[in-house]
Design a protein around this motif. Structure first.
Motif, PDB file in Angstrom:
ATOM      1  N   LEU A  46       0.862  -1.335   0.075  1.00  0.00           N
ATOM      2  CA  LEU A  46       0.092   0.000   0.045  1.00  0.00           C
ATOM      3  C   LEU A  46       0.839   1.342  -0.030  1.00  0.00           C
ATOM      4  CD1 LEU A  46      -2.660  -1.317   2.601  1.00  0.00           C
ATOM      5  CD2 LEU A  46      -3.072  -1.020  -0.205  1.00  0.00           C
ATOM      6  N   VAL A  47       1.623   1.553  -1.087  1.00  0.00           N
ATOM      7  CA  VAL A  47       2.478   2.495  -1.242  1.00  0.00           C
ATOM      8  C   VAL A  47       2.101   3.117  -2.562  1.00  0.00           C
ATOM      9  CG1 VAL A  47       4.261   1.486   0.167  1.00  0.00           C
ATOM     10  CG2 VAL A  47       4.208   1.351  -2.427  1.00  0.00           C
ATOM     11  N   GLU A  48       2.498   4.486  -2.840  1.00  0.00           N
ATOM     12  CA  GLU A  48       2.205   5.288  -3.883  1.00  0.00           C
ATOM     13  C   GLU A  48       3.156   4.763  -5.091  1.00  0.00           C
ATOM     14  OE1 GLU A  48      -0.331   7.004  -4.305  1.00  0.00           O
ATOM     15  OE2 GLU A  48      -1.034   7.382  -2.417  1.00  0.00           O
ATOM     16  N   ARG A  49       4.515   4.550  -4.681  1.00  0.00           N
ATOM     17  CA  ARG A  49       5.664   4.505  -5.444  1.00  0.00           C
ATOM     18  C   ARG A  49       6.245   3.337  -5.223  1.00  0.00           C
ATOM     19  NH1 ARG A  49       4.794   9.697  -4.005  1.00  0.00           N
ATOM     20  NH2 ARG A  49       6.397   9.342  -2.216  1.00  0.00           N
ATOM     21  N   PRO A  92      -3.197   6.046   2.509  1.00  0.00           N
ATOM     22  CA  PRO A  92      -3.865   6.259   3.939  1.00  0.00           C
ATOM     23  C   PRO A  92      -4.000   4.969   4.634  1.00  0.00           C
ATOM     24  CG  PRO A  92      -4.772   7.904   2.286  1.00  0.00           C
ATOM     25  CD  PRO A  92      -3.711   6.932   1.470  1.00  0.00           C
ATOM     26  N   GLU A  93      -4.589   4.050   4.018  1.00  0.00           N
ATOM     27  CA  GLU A  93      -4.934   2.847   4.534  1.00  0.00           C
ATOM     28  C   GLU A  93      -3.961   1.894   5.201  1.00  0.00           C
ATOM     29  OE1 GLU A  93      -5.543   2.013   0.127  1.00  0.00           O
ATOM     30  OE2 GLU A  93      -5.332   3.647   1.513  1.00  0.00           O
ATOM     31  N   ALA A  94      -2.645   2.268   4.887  1.00  0.00           N
ATOM     32  CA  ALA A  94      -1.638   1.492   5.475  1.00  0.00           C
ATOM     33  C   ALA A  94      -1.438   1.656   6.942  1.00  0.00           C
ATOM     34  CB  ALA A  94      -0.234   1.914   4.555  1.00  0.00           C
ATOM     35  N   ARG A  95      -1.361   0.404   7.386  1.00  0.00           N
ATOM     36  CA  ARG A  95      -1.278   0.487   9.154  1.00  0.00           C
ATOM     37  C   ARG A  95      -0.019  -0.309   9.626  1.00  0.00           C
ATOM     38  NH1 ARG A  95      -6.307  -1.698  11.759  1.00  0.00           N
ATOM     39  NH2 ARG A  95      -5.340  -0.873  13.529  1.00  0.00           N
ATOM     40  N   TYR A  96       0.291  -1.257   8.895  1.00  0.00           N
ATOM     41  CA  TYR A  96       1.544  -2.104   9.298  1.00  0.00           C
ATOM     42  C   TYR A  96       2.526  -2.199   8.190  1.00  0.00           C
ATOM     43  CZ  TYR A  96      -2.158  -3.434  12.728  1.00  0.00           C
ATOM     44  OH  TYR A  96      -3.020  -3.295  13.573  1.00  0.00           O
ATOM     45  N   ILE A  97       3.772  -2.380   8.629  1.00  0.00           N
ATOM     46  CA  ILE A  97       4.766  -2.638   7.585  1.00  0.00           C
ATOM     47  C   ILE A  97       5.365  -3.939   7.951  1.00  0.00           C
ATOM     48  CG2 ILE A  97       7.138  -1.946   6.942  1.00  0.00           C
ATOM     49  CD1 ILE A  97       4.956   0.097   6.572  1.00  0.00           C
ATOM     50  N   GLY A 135       3.884  -1.860  13.797  1.00  0.00           N
ATOM     51  CA  GLY A 135       2.842  -0.806  13.397  1.00  0.00           C
ATOM     52  C   GLY A 135       3.611   0.450  12.907  1.00  0.00           C
ATOM     53  N   LEU A 136       3.007   1.440  12.421  1.00  0.00           N
ATOM     54  CA  LEU A 136       3.641   2.767  11.899  1.00  0.00           C
ATOM     55  C   LEU A 136       4.346   3.269  13.095  1.00  0.00           C
ATOM     56  CD1 LEU A 136       0.936   4.058   9.131  1.00  0.00           C
ATOM     57  CD2 LEU A 136       3.133   2.383   8.980  1.00  0.00           C
ATOM     58  N   PRO A 137       3.913   3.420  14.086  1.00  0.00           N
ATOM     59  CA  PRO A 137       4.540   4.094  15.172  1.00  0.00           C
ATOM     60  C   PRO A 137       6.190   3.778  15.350  1.00  0.00           C
ATOM     61  CG  PRO A 137       2.596   3.874  16.044  1.00  0.00           C
ATOM     62  CD  PRO A 137       2.555   3.066  14.797  1.00  0.00           C
ATOM     63  N   ASP A 138       6.154   2.225  15.645  1.00  0.00           N
ATOM     64  CA  ASP A 138       7.595   1.887  15.773  1.00  0.00           C
ATOM     65  C   ASP A 138       8.338   1.791  14.411  1.00  0.00           C
ATOM     66  OD1 ASP A 138       7.771   0.860  18.556  1.00  0.00           O
ATOM     67  OD2 ASP A 138       5.902  -0.284  17.965  1.00  0.00           O
ATOM     68  N   ALA A 139       7.550   1.595  13.101  1.00  0.00           N
ATOM     69  CA  ALA A 139       8.362   1.667  11.934  1.00  0.00           C
ATOM     70  C   ALA A 139       8.957   2.849  11.611  1.00  0.00           C
ATOM     71  CB  ALA A 139       7.377   1.011  10.893  1.00  0.00           C
ATOM     72  N   GLU A 140       8.308   4.094  12.111  1.00  0.00           N
ATOM     73  CA  GLU A 140       8.661   5.296  11.589  1.00  0.00           C
ATOM     74  C   GLU A 140       9.664   6.106  12.893  1.00  0.00           C
ATOM     75  OE1 GLU A 140       5.168   7.368  10.822  1.00  0.00           O
ATOM     76  OE2 GLU A 140       5.019   6.852   8.645  1.00  0.00           O
ATOM     77  N   HIS A 141       9.912   5.106  14.109  1.00  0.00           N
ATOM     78  CA  HIS A 141      10.743   5.719  15.119  1.00  0.00           C
ATOM     79  C   HIS A 141      11.938   5.999  14.689  1.00  0.00           C
ATOM     80  CE1 HIS A 141      12.921   5.564  18.913  1.00  0.00           C
ATOM     81  NE2 HIS A 141      11.752   6.131  19.306  1.00  0.00           N
ATOM     82  N   ALA A 142      12.535   6.862  15.281  1.00  0.00           N
ATOM     83  CA  ALA A 142      14.109   7.225  14.819  1.00  0.00           C
ATOM     84  C   ALA A 142      15.147   6.237  15.021  1.00  0.00           C
ATOM     85  CB  ALA A 142      14.558   8.365  15.674  1.00  0.00           C
ATOM     86  N   TYR A 185      17.889 -11.150   7.686  1.00  0.00           N
ATOM     87  CA  TYR A 185      17.874 -11.548   6.102  1.00  0.00           C
ATOM     88  C   TYR A 185      16.555 -11.044   5.220  1.00  0.00           C
ATOM     89  CZ  TYR A 185      20.619 -14.923   8.496  1.00  0.00           C
ATOM     90  OH  TYR A 185      21.437 -15.415   9.404  1.00  0.00           O
ATOM     91  N   VAL A 186      16.491  -9.620   5.378  1.00  0.00           N
ATOM     92  CA  VAL A 186      15.388  -8.903   4.801  1.00  0.00           C
ATOM     93  C   VAL A 186      15.404  -8.666   3.421  1.00  0.00           C
ATOM     94  CG1 VAL A 186      13.935  -6.800   4.721  1.00  0.00           C
ATOM     95  CG2 VAL A 186      15.052  -7.529   7.022  1.00  0.00           C
ATOM     96  N   MET A 187      14.565  -9.343   2.807  1.00  0.00           N
ATOM     97  CA  MET A 187      14.481  -9.256   1.281  1.00  0.00           C
ATOM     98  C   MET A 187      13.399  -8.460   0.539  1.00  0.00           C
ATOM     99  SD  MET A 187      16.742 -11.571   0.864  1.00  0.00           S
ATOM    100  CE  MET A 187      16.857 -12.163  -0.867  1.00  0.00           C
ATOM    101  N   ARG A 188      12.372  -8.241   1.220  1.00  0.00           N
ATOM    102  CA  ARG A 188      11.031  -7.665   0.827  1.00  0.00           C
ATOM    103  C   ARG A 188      10.389  -7.036   1.855  1.00  0.00           C
ATOM    104  NH1 ARG A 188       5.906  -9.428  -0.589  1.00  0.00           N
ATOM    105  NH2 ARG A 188       6.653 -11.807  -0.061  1.00  0.00           N
ATOM    106  N   ILE A 189       9.712  -5.991   1.666  1.00  0.00           N
ATOM    107  CA  ILE A 189       9.110  -5.095   2.706  1.00  0.00           C
ATOM    108  C   ILE A 189       7.669  -4.636   2.032  1.00  0.00           C
ATOM    109  CG2 ILE A 189       8.785  -3.029   4.235  1.00  0.00           C
ATOM    110  CD1 ILE A 189      11.887  -3.255   4.401  1.00  0.00           C
ATOM    111  N   GLU A 190       6.703  -4.900   2.800  1.00  0.00           N
ATOM    112  CA  GLU A 190       5.406  -4.431   2.298  1.00  0.00           C
ATOM    113  C   GLU A 190       4.560  -3.582   3.344  1.00  0.00           C
ATOM    114  OE1 GLU A 190       3.001  -7.607   0.779  1.00  0.00           O
ATOM    115  OE2 GLU A 190       3.911  -7.610  -1.272  1.00  0.00           O
ATOM    116  N   ALA A 191       3.591  -2.718   2.983  1.00  0.00           N
ATOM    117  CA  ALA A 191       2.714  -1.953   3.831  1.00  0.00           C
ATOM    118  C   ALA A 191       1.630  -2.633   3.684  1.00  0.00           C
ATOM    119  CB  ALA A 191       2.924  -0.345   3.221  1.00  0.00           C
ATOM    120  N   VAL A 192       0.751  -2.659   4.423  1.00  0.00           N
ATOM    121  CA  VAL A 192      -0.556  -3.443   4.615  1.00  0.00           C
ATOM    122  C   VAL A 192      -1.391  -2.730   5.639  1.00  0.00           C
ATOM    123  CG1 VAL A 192       0.442  -5.638   4.032  1.00  0.00           C
ATOM    124  CG2 VAL A 192       0.240  -5.240   6.157  1.00  0.00           C
ATOM    125  N   ALA A 193      -2.772  -2.964   5.169  1.00  0.00           N
ATOM    126  CA  ALA A 193      -3.887  -2.670   6.176  1.00  0.00           C
ATOM    127  C   ALA A 193      -3.976  -3.614   7.239  1.00  0.00           C
ATOM    128  CB  ALA A 193      -5.102  -2.288   5.383  1.00  0.00           C
TER     129      ALA A 193
END
Length: 260
Positions: A105-108, A157-162, A185-192, A228-236
């Motif tokens: 759930l990303v724009e680009r 806007p509907e993305a809630r988890y990574i 969740g987004l608060p931890d995903a976006e933490h510094a 060993y992270v290969m892929r990341i997705e934003a999901v609702a």
């Protein structure tokens, strides 16, 4: 880190998780599968999440240490030598052809090579890794803040988890195996302090510790820090992913929110 009363909140919450994790690791299948035990775990997770949110603000930081505090021997957690054929081929070439894909759930939707990630603004932090099994180590990590990538792809806007999809297969009892995955969740995903690390203790991240890229989310327990992270997705929602609990170990009884 202690508050004014000297209460070690990280130590207290860690002990709670260690107790629950020890029961599960000890093979208490009948106990962990019972309804009352699952309800207890759910209540414990809710209490932990509520307590941490009350004590910590969204921008509060986990304690950072000095070079002198770095553990001489940092125990690797989880798997240490993935045997996935694609991963082995990438590793044999020092991950020159590896690319991190970010979509959902990303724009680009975008992808980055390891060189691309190294060219982005980085963060270096010396932090303590707390394992649910009861041990801790301090290490120095360098990587790109996850928020930097999320800002570039633009969350819908509907993305809630990574969700993080990894190369290591842990459960061989299932057809085709079961690869590790984790979610935030987004608060931890976006933490510094949430970074995708490509260096450890001043050196290229070794395979045993998650090369070429591992997640560091310093306000949670070690099993949340996917290797060993290969892929990341934003999901609702993560209810339809694998076991529906938000992570490999969560599908097997661990709490989704592992804050300390």
């Amino acid at each position: 880190m202690r508050d004014k009363q000297g209460f070690d909140r990280r130590g207290f919450l860690k002990r709670v998780f260690v107790l629950g994790g020890t029961l599960l690791l000890a093979g208490c299948d009948q106990l962990s599968s019972s309804d009352w035990f699952r309800r207890m775990l759910f209540r414990a997770e809710t209490l932990t999440r509520t307590t941490q949110r009350a004590i910590l603000g969204p921008n509060d930081m986990a304690r950072e240490y000095t070079e002198a505090d770095i553990s001489p021997d940092f125990k690797p957690n989880g798997s240490i030598d993935p045997q996935d054929e694609d991963y082995l081929a990438l590793s044999a070439d020092s991950f020159k052809n590896w690319k991190l894909k970010v979509g959902g759930l990303v724009e680009r939707p975008m992808e980055w090579s390891l060189a691309d990630l190294r060219a982005l603004p980085s963060r270096t932090q010396i932090t303590r890794h707390d394992c649910v099994e009861g041990w801790s180590c301090i290490g120095k990590w360098k990587g790109v803040p996850l928020k930097t990538l999320l800002d570039q792809v633009g969350l819908k806007p509907e993305a809630r988890y990574i969700v993080f999809y990894c190369a290591d297969t842990l459960d061989q009892t299932l057809a085709g195996g079961a690869k590790y995955y984790e979610s935030l969740g987004l608060p931890d995903a976006e933490h510094a302090q949430t970074i995708l690390a490509y260096e450890m203790n001043g050196q290229t991240l070794p395979v045993a510790h998650g090369a070429p890229l591992r997640l560091r989310v310093e306000r949670q327990l070690g099993y949340k820090m996917a290797k060993y992270v290969m892929r990341i997705e934003a999901v609702a929602d993560y209810a339809d992913i694998d076991g529906g609990k938000g992570g490999f170990w969560e599908d097997r009884g661990y709490e989704w929110y592992a804050g300390i």
